[in-house]
Design a protein around this motif. Structure first.
Motif, PDB file in Angstrom:
ATOM      1  N   ILE A  86      10.533  15.271  34.854  1.00  0.00           N
ATOM      2  CA  ILE A  86      10.605  14.504  36.100  1.00  0.00           C
ATOM      3  C   ILE A  86      11.013  13.086  35.761  1.00  0.00           C
ATOM      4  O   ILE A  86      10.451  12.451  34.858  1.00  0.00           O
ATOM      5  CB  ILE A  86       9.269  14.537  36.852  1.00  0.00           C
ATOM      6  CG1 ILE A  86       8.990  15.978  37.325  1.00  0.00           C
ATOM      7  CG2 ILE A  86       9.276  13.581  38.035  1.00  0.00           C
ATOM      8  CD1 ILE A  86       7.761  16.132  38.177  1.00  0.00           C
ATOM      9  N   VAL A  87      12.020  12.593  36.479  1.00  0.00           N
ATOM     10  CA  VAL A  87      12.611  11.286  36.219  1.00  0.00           C
ATOM     11  C   VAL A  87      12.287  10.351  37.371  1.00  0.00           C
ATOM     12  O   VAL A  87      12.514  10.689  38.543  1.00  0.00           O
ATOM     13  CB  VAL A  87      14.140  11.402  36.046  1.00  0.00           C
ATOM     14  CG1 VAL A  87      14.765  10.024  35.877  1.00  0.00           C
ATOM     15  CG2 VAL A  87      14.477  12.292  34.857  1.00  0.00           C
ATOM     16  N   VAL A  88      11.743   9.180  37.043  1.00  0.00           N
ATOM     17  CA  VAL A  88      11.555   8.126  38.032  1.00  0.00           C
ATOM     18  C   VAL A  88      12.507   6.983  37.682  1.00  0.00           C
ATOM     19  O   VAL A  88      13.072   6.939  36.589  1.00  0.00           O
ATOM     20  CB  VAL A  88      10.093   7.626  38.083  1.00  0.00           C
ATOM     21  CG1 VAL A  88       9.173   8.768  38.470  1.00  0.00           C
ATOM     22  CG2 VAL A  88       9.663   7.029  36.752  1.00  0.00           C
ATOM     23  N   ASP A  89      12.703   6.095  38.618  1.00  0.00           N
ATOM     24  CA  ASP A  89      13.633   4.978  38.410  1.00  0.00           C
ATOM     25  C   ASP A  89      12.965   3.719  38.957  1.00  0.00           C
ATOM     26  O   ASP A  89      13.203   3.312  40.088  1.00  0.00           O
ATOM     27  CB  ASP A  89      14.951   5.261  39.124  1.00  0.00           C
ATOM     28  CG  ASP A  89      16.051   4.266  38.766  1.00  0.00           C
ATOM     29  OD1 ASP A  89      15.803   3.399  37.901  1.00  0.00           O
ATOM     30  OD2 ASP A  89      17.146   4.361  39.337  1.00  0.00           O
ATOM     31  N   GLU A  90      12.114   3.122  38.134  1.00  0.00           N
ATOM     32  CA  GLU A  90      11.297   1.990  38.567  1.00  0.00           C
ATOM     33  C   GLU A  90      11.498   0.807  37.627  1.00  0.00           C
ATOM     34  O   GLU A  90      11.431   0.940  36.404  1.00  0.00           O
ATOM     35  CB  GLU A  90       9.813   2.380  38.568  1.00  0.00           C
ATOM     36  CG  GLU A  90       9.444   3.433  39.598  1.00  0.00           C
ATOM     37  CD  GLU A  90       9.493   2.906  41.015  1.00  0.00           C
ATOM     38  OE1 GLU A  90       9.417   1.655  41.185  1.00  0.00           O
ATOM     39  OE2 GLU A  90       9.606   3.717  41.952  1.00  0.00           O
ATOM     40  N   ASP A  91      11.769  -0.381  38.201  1.00  0.00           N
ATOM     41  CA  ASP A  91      11.910  -1.602  37.401  1.00  0.00           C
ATOM     42  C   ASP A  91      10.558  -2.138  36.936  1.00  0.00           C
ATOM     43  O   ASP A  91      10.478  -2.819  35.914  1.00  0.00           O
ATOM     44  CB  ASP A  91      12.638  -2.683  38.213  1.00  0.00           C
ATOM     45  CG  ASP A  91      14.083  -2.306  38.512  1.00  0.00           C
ATOM     46  OD1 ASP A  91      14.675  -1.565  37.695  1.00  0.00           O
ATOM     47  OD2 ASP A  91      14.601  -2.730  39.557  1.00  0.00           O
ATOM     48  N   ASP A  92       9.524  -1.855  37.692  1.00  0.00           N
ATOM     49  CA  ASP A  92       8.178  -2.344  37.383  1.00  0.00           C
ATOM     50  C   ASP A  92       7.466  -1.332  36.480  1.00  0.00           C
ATOM     51  O   ASP A  92       7.120  -0.227  36.932  1.00  0.00           O
ATOM     52  CB  ASP A  92       7.389  -2.539  38.678  1.00  0.00           C
ATOM     53  CG  ASP A  92       5.991  -3.116  38.451  1.00  0.00           C
ATOM     54  OD1 ASP A  92       5.511  -3.085  37.299  1.00  0.00           O
ATOM     55  OD2 ASP A  92       5.380  -3.575  39.427  1.00  0.00           O
TER      56      ASP A  92
END
Length: 333
Positions: A86-92
């Motif tokens: 599972i891939v997330v895309d979060e800067d934080d």
């Protein structure tokens, strides 16, 4: 709150569900709803659903037997599933960690949780990843390695070492369905084989070329996994160097290298046979999404070939005011 669902007649329900499942598009966290003569099938990515399906927002119930990540958060997280990765895309980083913990604690089948740490970069088009959760029962297997299933094919992929986009599954299937038995098809930037392997399953003799040696290793493995190794040739190298070995060979060419495919049109001209279909992918501004690619193709092939653009198709939105597009072009000599 509605979720994206494919709406089909009951008679077509199972066939449609199977097609969506083969493309890994069925949202397992929601129930499929049967309402008199209509079935609503929740999907994970409405933009990847084939165009012939009707996608609507529908109040499909959450599957009671499953705990979803949102059940453990006070918001609906955004993530993408590639098999059991599972891939997330979060800067934080802190928010990314909170989401990862909720995903692991949910009932989703998950082996690894990754956060995108860079854009696609370099000649091999790979990106950096932050591993937020990984298994401890397979120490010798990369945390970023995953089995992805797509329209009846199975692909082993290491996301850390090769370029791969599951979002292009529908587009790949559109092209694959055009392939005839006994065709000779060559993918100039083949990756792990998502075009090459299904081409071979259709009965074509398929060649895949890629500069990334790891991608070629996975391509060979995926040809074996899908029972088509005898019809697949995988070549490591720059296709411009390989082209003379396949002069006047191909009935079908795939050029999926947006931003720079035009730099390889001389090689395509060498490889193309006397009657060849070219699938040329590009990323251009919405004001003229197809013109630059068509002009480049005509400059490379005319007057030696008659050039007929059979399809101009927008694959997806790439960035604000930019589109990922494809031209299906008939080249006749």
């Amino acid at each position: 709150m509605g979720v994206p669902c494919v709406r089909v007649d009951r008679e077509a329900g199972e066939e449609s569900r199977q097609r969506l499942a083969d493309a890994d598009l069925v949202a397992e966290g929601y129930d499929i709803v049967v309402d008199e003569a209509t079935i609503y099938i929740p999907v994970t990515d409405p933009t990847a659903v084939p165009n012939e399906f009707d996608v609507i927002e529908y109040d499909a119930p959450v599957r009671e037997s499953q705990t979803m990540p949102a059940d453990r958060l006070d918001f609906e997280p955004s993530y993408e599933r590639i098999g059991e990765v599972i891939v997330v895309d979060e800067d934080d980083p802190e928010r990314a960690r909170v989401i990862a913990d909720a995903i692991v604690a949910s009932d989703l089948p998950v082996r690894t949780v990754l956060n995108r740490a860079s854009k696609v970069k370099g000649e091999t088009r790979v990106r950096d990843w932050d591993v937020l959760a990984q298994p401890d029962d397979e120490p010798d297997r990369p945390a970023t390695e995953v089995v992805h299933r797509e329209y009846g094919c199975e692909f082993l992929v290491d996301l850390d070492a090769v370029y791969f986009s599951p979002r292009l599954a529908t587009e790949r299937h559109r092209v694959v369905e055009q392939v005839g038995t006994d065709e000779r098809a060559l993918d100039m930037f083949a990756g792990v084989g998502p075009f090459v392997v299904p081409f071979a399953q259709r009965g074509a003799t398929a060649v895949g070329v890629d500069v990334n040696p790891t991608a070629i290793e996975y391509l060979r493995e995926n040809a074996r996994r899908n029972g088509v190794a005898d019809r697949v040739t995988a070549i490591e190298g720059d296709v411009r160097a390989v082209a003379p070995d396949y002069e006047d060979w191909a009935d079908r060419l795939v050029m999926n290298l947006p931003h720079s495919a035009d730099e390889f049109l001389d090689a395509a001209e060498t490889i193309a046979g006397s009657d060849c279909v070219l699938h040329y992918y590009d990323i251009q501004h919405e004001d003229d999404p197809y013109g630059p690619g068509e002009r480049a193709i005509r400059a490379a092939f005319e007057p030696d070939y008659d050039v007929t653009v059979e399809t101009r198709h927008t694959v997806r939105s790439y960035a604000p005011h930019e589109h990922n597009v494809v031209l299906d072009v008939r080249l006749s000599r």
